[in-house]
Design an enzyme around this catalytic site. Structure first.
Site, mmCIF file in Angstrom:
data_model
loop_
_atom_site.group_PDB
_atom_site.id
_atom_site.type_symbol
_atom_site.label_atom_id
_atom_site.label_comp_id
_atom_site.label_asym_id
_atom_site.label_seq_id
_atom_site.Cartn_x
_atom_site.Cartn_y
_atom_site.Cartn_z
ATOM 1 N N ASN A 103 0.827 -1.213 0.000
ATOM 2 C CA ASN A 103 0.000 0.000 0.000
ATOM 3 C C ASN A 103 0.858 1.259 0.000
ATOM 4 O O ASN A 103 1.914 1.300 0.622
ATOM 5 C CB ASN A 103 -0.915 0.007 1.232
ATOM 6 N N VAL A 104 0.353 2.277 -0.653
ATOM 7 C CA VAL A 104 1.089 3.550 -0.726
ATOM 8 C C VAL A 104 0.402 4.615 0.137
ATOM 9 O O VAL A 104 0.802 5.771 0.120
ATOM 10 C CB VAL A 104 1.209 4.039 -2.195
ATOM 11 N N ASP A 105 -0.632 4.202 0.892
ATOM 12 C CA ASP A 105 -1.458 5.200 1.601
ATOM 13 C C ASP A 105 -0.857 5.718 2.906
ATOM 14 O O ASP A 105 -1.356 6.688 3.475
ATOM 15 C CB ASP A 105 -2.869 4.637 1.862
ATOM 16 N N HIS A 120 5.885 -0.608 -2.717
ATOM 17 C CA HIS A 120 5.461 0.204 -3.865
ATOM 18 C C HIS A 120 5.580 1.702 -3.626
ATOM 19 O O HIS A 120 5.017 2.489 -4.369
ATOM 20 C CB HIS A 120 4.015 -0.158 -4.252
ATOM 21 N N CYS A 128 12.639 13.786 -7.016
ATOM 22 C CA CYS A 128 13.029 14.656 -8.120
ATOM 23 C C CYS A 128 13.506 13.812 -9.299
ATOM 24 O O CYS A 128 14.340 12.929 -9.147
ATOM 25 C CB CYS A 128 14.123 15.626 -7.680
ATOM 26 N N CYS A 131 17.504 15.280 -9.748
ATOM 27 C CA CYS A 131 18.590 15.001 -8.796
ATOM 28 C C CYS A 131 18.285 13.815 -7.882
ATOM 29 O O CYS A 131 19.142 13.383 -7.112
ATOM 30 C CB CYS A 131 18.917 16.253 -7.964
ATOM 31 N N THR A 189 -4.530 -9.048 0.443
ATOM 32 C CA THR A 189 -3.880 -8.872 -0.859
ATOM 33 C C THR A 189 -4.348 -9.965 -1.809
ATOM 34 O O THR A 189 -4.564 -11.105 -1.396
ATOM 35 C CB THR A 189 -2.339 -8.823 -0.743
ATOM 36 N N SER A 190 -4.527 -9.582 -3.070
ATOM 37 C CA SER A 190 -5.131 -10.500 -4.034
ATOM 38 C C SER A 190 -4.189 -11.631 -4.439
ATOM 39 O O SER A 190 -4.627 -12.606 -5.042
ATOM 40 C CB SER A 190 -5.566 -9.734 -5.282
ATOM 41 N N ASN A 214 -8.509 -12.732 4.506
ATOM 42 C CA ASN A 214 -9.068 -12.105 3.307
ATOM 43 C C ASN A 214 -10.565 -12.366 3.298
ATOM 44 O O ASN A 214 -11.024 -13.339 3.906
ATOM 45 C CB ASN A 214 -8.408 -12.707 2.044
HETATM 46 P P1 OAD Z 1 -6.077 -5.847 -4.793
HETATM 47 O O1 OAD Z 1 -7.144 -4.820 -5.038
HETATM 48 O O2 OAD Z 1 -5.538 -6.612 -5.937
HETATM 49 O O3 OAD Z 1 -6.612 -6.918 -3.750
HETATM 50 C C1 OAD Z 1 -7.236 -6.549 -2.555
HETATM 51 C C2 OAD Z 1 -7.516 -7.824 -1.781
HETATM 52 O O4 OAD Z 1 -8.076 -7.455 -0.539
HETATM 53 C C3 OAD Z 1 -8.470 -8.779 -2.459
HETATM 54 O O5 OAD Z 1 -7.952 -10.100 -2.369
HETATM 55 C C4 OAD Z 1 -9.763 -8.648 -1.639
HETATM 56 O O6 OAD Z 1 -10.492 -9.866 -1.574
HETATM 57 C C5 OAD Z 1 -9.207 -8.281 -0.282
HETATM 58 N N1 OAD Z 1 -10.086 -7.487 0.573
HETATM 59 C C6 OAD Z 1 -10.982 -6.520 0.208
HETATM 60 N N2 OAD Z 1 -11.565 -5.987 1.294
HETATM 61 C C7 OAD Z 1 -11.041 -6.622 2.370
HETATM 62 C C8 OAD Z 1 -11.224 -6.514 3.784
HETATM 63 N N3 OAD Z 1 -12.083 -5.633 4.310
HETATM 64 N N4 OAD Z 1 -10.507 -7.328 4.583
HETATM 65 C C9 OAD Z 1 -9.631 -8.231 4.071
HETATM 66 N N5 OAD Z 1 -9.409 -8.371 2.761
HETATM 67 C C10 OAD Z 1 -10.104 -7.590 1.910
HETATM 68 O O7 OAD Z 1 -4.912 -5.119 -3.972
HETATM 69 P P2 OAD Z 1 -3.422 -5.558 -3.732
HETATM 70 O O8 OAD Z 1 -3.308 -7.046 -3.586
HETATM 71 O O9 OAD Z 1 -2.890 -4.690 -2.669
HETATM 72 O O10 OAD Z 1 0.471 -1.943 -7.282
HETATM 73 O O11 OAD Z 1 -2.763 -5.149 -5.106
HETATM 74 C C11 OAD Z 1 -1.406 -5.278 -5.247
HETATM 75 C C12 OAD Z 1 -0.873 -4.208 -6.135
HETATM 76 O O12 OAD Z 1 -1.591 -4.199 -7.366
HETATM 77 C C13 OAD Z 1 -1.054 -2.798 -5.631
HETATM 78 O O13 OAD Z 1 -0.071 -2.432 -4.705
HETATM 79 C C14 OAD Z 1 -0.916 -2.004 -6.893
HETATM 80 C C15 OAD Z 1 -1.685 -2.868 -7.870
HETATM 81 O O14 OAD Z 1 -1.185 -2.904 -9.131
HETATM 82 C C16 OAD Z 1 1.009 -0.745 -7.576
HETATM 83 O O15 OAD Z 1 0.409 0.292 -7.470
HETATM 84 C C17 OAD Z 1 2.443 -0.834 -8.034
#
Ligand code: OAD
Length: 244
Positions: A103-105, A120, A128, A131, A189-190, A214
């Site tokens: 997460n970037v938040d 990420h 920059c 530089c 995470t997905s 998840n």
């Molecule tokens: P995704 O949107 O791919 O996946 C989010 C996951 O969280 C899914 O598996 C959902 O089922 C689960 N989820 C949703 N709500 C939830 C909750 N309340 N409790 C538990 N799980 C829940 O997000 P990421 O896996 O973070 O990269 O995606 C990975 C990367 O893909 C991101 O960092 C981003 C994107 O491309 C960059 O920006 C470089």
């Protein structure tokens, strides 16, 4: 919720000297942050994959910054949720603890976590393009085009974009954390984006007990010892033993 499974994970965590956590967008879902593969929708007809790229920034940095300003506006009022604070609480109980996040938040830091590897990058940092200096910048909105205070060069978000390599330092810190950890918690995470997608199997092969939280089954399943289906803000506080 499976009380026996929760109790089992609590016991593993209580004994573990080295714990690593991997989080994705789902850990921030209950703070109001949209997930990537959820119903995020389009912005002016663009998808994230069309804007968060080096090519898009080279072509039209103003457009990309406008999109980031929209995202900054959405994120600025949001607060960490019970999953973030429970993970910060766990860190204080474990001798060797690392939190790897995609997460970037910046919500883990605000939730109290300290040893964080941001795979990420972070939306509240800028870099920059001339530089290379990296600074915190919490302006909402940021003045477009933003200029470097050191050299006047164009600033970009300090974020890993589609098609870019992950920073070497973050990657090696992540793999060091996975090596020899007794428990790996994979939260929200997905399991679709590398290299995070293979971290559960890396830790598992190293002997870690792998726990996933998840709301649905993910491709991590093959490497997971205990799968807890539920929302991060509900389940994580239970397994770290903060309450319940
Ligand atoms: P995704 O949107 O791919 O996946 C989010 C996951 O969280 C899914 O598996 C959902 O089922 C689960 N989820 C949703 N709500 C939830 C909750 N309340 N409790 C538990 N799980 C829940 O997000 P990421 O896996 O973070 O990269 O995606 C990975 C990367 O893909 C991101 O960092 C981003 C994107 O491309 C960059 O920006 C470089």
């Amino acid at each position: 919720m499976d009380g026996k499974a929760i109790e089992g994970v609590r016991e593993k965590l209580a004994k573990a000297e080295k714990v690593t956590v991997l989080t994705g967008a789902g850990v921030s879902a209950e703070s109001g942050v949209p997930t990537f593969r959820g119903e995020e929708g389009l912005w002016r007809n663009y998808r994230a994959e069309e804007l968060a790229t080096p090519g898009a920034f080279a072509r039209d940095p103003e457009l990309v910054w406008q999109w980031y300003n929209m995202r900054r506006e959405k994120l600025a009022p949001l607060a960490p949720n019970a999953a973030h604070t429970a993970l910060a609480w766990l860190e204080r109980k474990v001798a060797d603890f690392t939190l790897i996040t995609q997460n970037v938040d910046g919500l883990h830091k605000r939730g109290g976590s300290e040893n964080i590897v941001e795979l990420h990058g972070n939306i509240w940092r800028v870099r920059c393009t001339e530089c290379g200096v990296i600074e915190e910048n919490r302006d909402v909105p940021i003045a477009i085009p933003p200029a470097c205070g050191e050299c006047g060069g164009l600033l970009r978000p300090h974020i890993v974009w589609f098609g870019e390599m992950l920073p070497e330092e973050a990657l090696s810190a992540a793999y060091a954390a996975l090596e020899g950890c007794a428990v790996l918690l994979v939260v929200g995470t997905s399991g679709l984006v590398q290299p995070a997608a293979s971290m559960a199997s890396v830790a598992g092969r190293g002997g870690a007990y792998v726990v996933e939280v998840n709301i649905e089954k993910t491709p991590n399943a093959a490497s997971v010892d205990t799968m807890l289906v539920g929302r991060a803000a509900e389940v994580v506080p239970l397994i770290v033993g903060e309450k319940g």
